[in-house]
Design an enzyme around this catalytic site. Structure first.
Site, short mmCIF file in Angstrom:
data_model
loop_
_atom_site.label_atom_id
_atom_site.label_comp_id
_atom_site.label_asym_id
_atom_site.label_seq_id
_atom_site.Cartn_x
_atom_site.Cartn_y
_atom_site.Cartn_z
CG HIS A 59 -1.98 -1.00 1.23
ND1 HIS A 59 -3.15 -0.83 1.92
CD2 HIS A 59 -2.08 -2.20 0.62
CE1 HIS A 59 -3.93 -1.88 1.74
NE2 HIS A 59 -3.29 -2.74 0.96
CD GLU A 61 -2.15 4.23 2.99
OE1 GLU A 61 -1.80 3.56 2.00
OE2 GLU A 61 -3.32 4.28 3.38
CB CYS A 90 -6.84 -0.21 5.00
SG CYS A 90 -5.09 -0.74 4.93
CB CYS A 93 -2.34 1.98 5.90
SG CYS A 93 -1.88 1.02 4.43
#
Length: 158
Positions: A59, A61, A90, A93
């Site tokens: 991801h 992040e 999410c 993250c």
């Protein structure tokens, strides 16, 4: 824009949106992240690369936090740093931002299906955890939301 929102974070959000748009080139969901140091300078940035890397943890992040930790003066502890991301983090993250000890999480669009900064869950402000970053949401939310809606419409052939 909320009052007291630093101009450098707005510029970082614009950059996160540019990174998000670029992620579409390799088939990833358009999400971008920028990590600012305590001085407001960019430590790291990344776009989603799950499809590109074949890695479910890639991801934006997580990639940006990993890169920031490599250049930050305090190792993995990103104290004083701000994570700026185009979509509400999410659970993975949000947890990574807590564990990295970032001071602020700034995000664009809410994610009612998977958001963990207040929409569905609130990992970043959970009082049971030993660190709780300040959270600012809704920055350039319409731009982020429009990018995501267009991506998923195209993916569904609508």
């Amino acid at each position: 824009m909320p009052q007291g929102y630093p101009v450098n974070e707005d510029r970082a959000m614009l950059r996160a949106l540019e990174l998000a748009a670029a992620a579409q080139e390799w088939g990833d969901t358009p999400i971008g992240a920028v990590v600012l140091g305590a001085d407001g300078n960019v430590l790291a940035e990344a776009a989603n690369e799950r499809e590109k890397r074949g890695d479910p943890t890639a991801h934006a992040e997580v990639l940006a936090l990993r890169a920031a930790a490599r250049v930050h003066g305090d190792g993995w502890r990103l104290t004083g740093a701000t994570l700026v991301v185009s979509l509400e983090p999410c659970t993975m993250c949000a947890g990574a931002s807590v564990l990295a000890r970032v001071s602020r999480v700034v995000y664009g669009a809410d994610d009612p299906k998977a958001g963990a900064a207040g929409s569905l869950w609130d990992v970043v402000r959970d009082r049971r955890l030993n660190h709780r970053p300040e959270v600012v949401g809704g920055i350039r939310a319409e731009e982020s939301g429009a990018l995501l809606r267009a991506f998923f419409r195209a993916k569904r052939g609508l």
